[in-house]
Scaffold this motif. Structure first.
Motif, PDB file in Angstrom:
ATOM      1  N   VAL A 228       3.907 -11.584 -13.837  1.00  0.00           N
ATOM      2  CA  VAL A 228       2.817 -10.835 -13.236  1.00  0.00           C
ATOM      3  C   VAL A 228       2.524  -9.636 -14.135  1.00  0.00           C
ATOM      4  N   PRO A 229       1.298  -9.092 -14.109  1.00  0.00           N
ATOM      5  CA  PRO A 229       0.985  -7.916 -14.926  1.00  0.00           C
ATOM      6  C   PRO A 229       1.819  -6.708 -14.516  1.00  0.00           C
ATOM      7  N   THR A 230       2.020  -5.789 -15.428  1.00  0.00           N
ATOM      8  CA  THR A 230       2.838  -4.615 -15.137  1.00  0.00           C
ATOM      9  C   THR A 230       2.254  -3.757 -14.022  1.00  0.00           C
ATOM     10  N   ASP A 231       0.919  -3.720 -13.896  1.00  0.00           N
ATOM     11  CA  ASP A 231       0.339  -2.881 -12.852  1.00  0.00           C
ATOM     12  C   ASP A 231       0.449  -3.508 -11.463  1.00  0.00           C
ATOM     13  N   PHE A 232       1.063  -4.689 -11.383  1.00  0.00           N
ATOM     14  CA  PHE A 232       1.364  -5.320 -10.095  1.00  0.00           C
ATOM     15  C   PHE A 232       2.738  -4.894  -9.568  1.00  0.00           C
ATOM     16  N   ILE A 233       3.444  -4.032 -10.264  1.00  0.00           N
ATOM     17  CA  ILE A 233       4.830  -3.700  -9.921  1.00  0.00           C
ATOM     18  C   ILE A 233       4.966  -2.201  -9.663  1.00  0.00           C
ATOM     19  N   ALA A 234       5.678  -1.863  -8.599  1.00  0.00           N
ATOM     20  CA  ALA A 234       6.026  -0.469  -8.300  1.00  0.00           C
ATOM     21  C   ALA A 234       7.514  -0.423  -7.999  1.00  0.00           C
ATOM     22  N   VAL A 235       8.243   0.407  -8.741  1.00  0.00           N
ATOM     23  CA  VAL A 235       9.697   0.508  -8.613  1.00  0.00           C
ATOM     24  C   VAL A 235      10.045   1.696  -7.736  1.00  0.00           C
ATOM     25  N   GLY A 236      11.115   1.550  -6.941  1.00  0.00           N
ATOM     26  CA  GLY A 236      11.540   2.642  -6.074  1.00  0.00           C
ATOM     27  C   GLY A 236      13.019   2.599  -5.780  1.00  0.00           C
ATOM     28  N   THR A 237      13.455   3.498  -4.908  1.00  0.00           N
ATOM     29  CA  THR A 237      14.880   3.657  -4.611  1.00  0.00           C
ATOM     30  C   THR A 237      15.352   2.620  -3.595  1.00  0.00           C
ATOM     31  N   GLY A 238      15.561   1.407  -4.083  1.00  0.00           N
ATOM     32  CA  GLY A 238      15.941   0.314  -3.206  1.00  0.00           C
ATOM     33  C   GLY A 238      14.730  -0.192  -2.440  1.00  0.00           C
ATOM     34  N   SER A 239      14.854  -1.381  -1.858  1.00  0.00           N
ATOM     35  CA  SER A 239      13.701  -1.918  -1.130  1.00  0.00           C
ATOM     36  C   SER A 239      13.360  -1.056   0.080  1.00  0.00           C
ATOM     37  N   VAL A 240      14.361  -0.391   0.679  1.00  0.00           N
ATOM     38  CA  VAL A 240      14.059   0.445   1.836  1.00  0.00           C
ATOM     39  C   VAL A 240      13.297   1.701   1.411  1.00  0.00           C
ATOM     40  N   GLY A 241      13.582   2.232   0.215  1.00  0.00           N
ATOM     41  CA  GLY A 241      12.810   3.349  -0.295  1.00  0.00           C
ATOM     42  C   GLY A 241      11.367   2.958  -0.562  1.00  0.00           C
ATOM     43  N   VAL A 242      11.169   1.785  -1.150  1.00  0.00           N
ATOM     44  CA  VAL A 242       9.813   1.294  -1.406  1.00  0.00           C
ATOM     45  C   VAL A 242       9.107   1.003  -0.083  1.00  0.00           C
ATOM     46  N   LEU A 243       9.846   0.489   0.895  1.00  0.00           N
ATOM     47  CA  LEU A 243       9.270   0.255   2.215  1.00  0.00           C
ATOM     48  C   LEU A 243       8.695   1.544   2.797  1.00  0.00           C
ATOM     49  N   GLN A 244       9.437   2.629   2.710  1.00  0.00           N
ATOM     50  CA  GLN A 244       8.939   3.891   3.241  1.00  0.00           C
ATOM     51  C   GLN A 244       7.679   4.334   2.500  1.00  0.00           C
ATOM     52  N   GLN A 245       7.628   4.119   1.197  1.00  0.00           N
ATOM     53  CA  GLN A 245       6.419   4.443   0.442  1.00  0.00           C
ATOM     54  C   GLN A 245       5.236   3.604   0.916  1.00  0.00           C
ATOM     55  N   ILE A 246       5.489   2.325   1.185  1.00  0.00           N
ATOM     56  CA  ILE A 246       4.427   1.434   1.651  1.00  0.00           C
ATOM     57  C   ILE A 246       3.883   1.907   2.988  1.00  0.00           C
ATOM     58  N   VAL A 247       4.784   2.192   3.927  1.00  0.00           N
ATOM     59  CA  VAL A 247       4.354   2.634   5.249  1.00  0.00           C
ATOM     60  C   VAL A 247       3.545   3.928   5.139  1.00  0.00           C
ATOM     61  N   GLN A 248       4.012   4.860   4.332  1.00  0.00           N
ATOM     62  CA  GLN A 248       3.296   6.123   4.162  1.00  0.00           C
ATOM     63  C   GLN A 248       1.914   5.923   3.547  1.00  0.00           C
ATOM     64  N   SER A 249       1.757   4.872   2.762  1.00  0.00           N
ATOM     65  CA  SER A 249       0.487   4.655   2.069  1.00  0.00           C
ATOM     66  C   SER A 249      -0.577   4.006   2.946  1.00  0.00           C
TER      67      SER A 249
END
Length: 382
Positions: free
Chosen positions: A72-93
């Motif tokens: 997948v292209p690089t702009d399709f990826i967002a890295v975070g502090t574990g999947s639960v950290g990324v989950l919180q970013q998703i919910v906030q967004s």
């Protein structure tokens, strides 16, 4: 007098981690029983020499490696502090006051936490009688206030994976302006050929986001590195909600080295899957109604005896993860650890039968409720 705290936090449940205790076997946190993959410890140790420097904010090298690995292209990826950290970013967004976040229940316990922290309302849709996600009921619960639908496959803590056809049906019915997150923290352990793989649906669905982690199959639970895969407008929003420099240089380099050890990772995952099959077959033979599992754990529907069973396991020398009056999740460990659990489970089923028999003799005129939790009814809005 103390400062005013947001009233919304009054209803936020605390995240309950798997317990740890010296001298006890820990089967409570879905951890990989193997040490880091070959080369990972060496690279992580070398990275410690640069602890006085900030890590790469964009995780550029790791993102590039993931891009190549996932095609997948690089702009399709967002890295975070574990999947639960990324989950919180998703919910906030995507979710705030007045919005609704839908998810099956029981499922990953971080879902209600992250939703309520964002100020949104939770809508919990019961699992079916086989502890599977009821995606049709989930879809029917979508309203004009819904901004996010969370789907965990395999489901934590019960184990079944979502099937490809039922996930396709969900995507076809959920409005395009509602984000659907497929939480695939245990995707490497899946062996069911009919189970969904989110990458198969990503290109055709701009409202789909996949959530994955290095904590489970890759054995990096202590370093906290996970990632989302989605279309660029979604990943851009996720990055805006990230804590700057959250993923350390050690975590980034350990994840890169882990990606380079695919053969060793698969060998270890195969060993866990083989033990998973052995443990579940033994539990079924004992008489436990254990649902199918595609993760690195099994689910025992212990019902009202959940806390008692967990305490009995502790007395036997091991820790499991109890969930209120629903059941116990037990991680797959090393063979000897799994044998210890099976012995405790055998004692537990004997106690359950003895108790049921005793109650039946005293109350022959009434029906004894099953200990196996069932689900049904309308979604719960909280």
């Amino acid at each position: 007098m103390y400062p005013r705290i947001r009233a919304a936090l009054d209803d936020v449940p605390a995240y309950v981690p798997g317990q740890s205790a010296a001298g006890l076997v820990k089967l409570s946190s879905n951890e990989n029983p193997f040490p880091p993959l070959p080369g990972v410890l060496e690279r992580a140790t070398a990275a410690a020499a640069t602890l006085h420097r900030y890590p790469d904010l964009a995780a550029t090298e790791l993102t590039g490696e993931l891009s190549e690995f996932l095609s997948v292209p690089t702009d399709f990826i967002a890295v975070g502090t574990g999947s639960v950290g990324v989950l919180q970013q998703i919910v906030q967004s995507v979710a705030s006051v007045g919005d609704e976040v839908l998810y099956p229940w029981r499922s990953f316990e971080a879902y209600p936490i992250t939703t309520r922290i964002a100020g949104a309302s939770v809508v919990e849709v019961p699992l079916d009688a086989e502890s599977r996600l009821d995606l049709k009921a989930l879809t029917n619960a979508v309203t004009e206030r819904t901004t996010l639908v969370l789907v965990c496959s395999p489901n934590n803590p019960t184990g079944p994976a979502v099937r490809r056809d039922e996930f396709a049906a969900l995507l076809a019915r959920v409005p395009e302006d509602v984000l659907v997150v497929l939480d695939e923290a245990y995707v490497e352990f899946v062996r069911d050929p009919d189970a969904v793989n989110g990458l198969d649906f990503l290109a055709a669905h701009p409202n789909l986001c996949l959530l994955r982690t290095f904590s489970k199959a890759y054995g990096l639970a202590g370093l906290r590195v996970g990632y989302a895969i989605a279309h660029p407008p979604v990943t851009a929003a996720i990055r805006k909600c990230a804590v700057p420099f959250g993923v350390s240089s050690i975590a980034q380099l350990a994840a890169i080295e882990s990606l380079h050890s695919q053969d060793a990772m698969r060998e270890r995952v195969d060993a866990v899957v083989a033990e998973r099959t052995r443990v579940r077959d033994a539990l079924l033979a004992q008489g436990w109604p254990v649902p199918e599992t595609e993760a690195n754990f099994v689910w025992l529907p212990t019902g009202a005896r959940t806390m008692e069973f967990a305490a009995d396991c502790r007395q036997s020398g091991l820790l499991v993860r109890p969930f209120d009056d629903d059941g116990c999740r037990v991680s797959i460990g090393e063979p000897a650890e799994n044998d210890l659990f099976l012995a405790a489970a055998q004692a537990g089923i004997r106690s359950r039968r003895s108790r049921s028999s005793s109650v039946s003799r005293r109350t022959s005129s009434r029906t004894i409720p099953s200990q196996t939790p069932t689900s049904g009814g309308r979604p719960t809005k909280l």
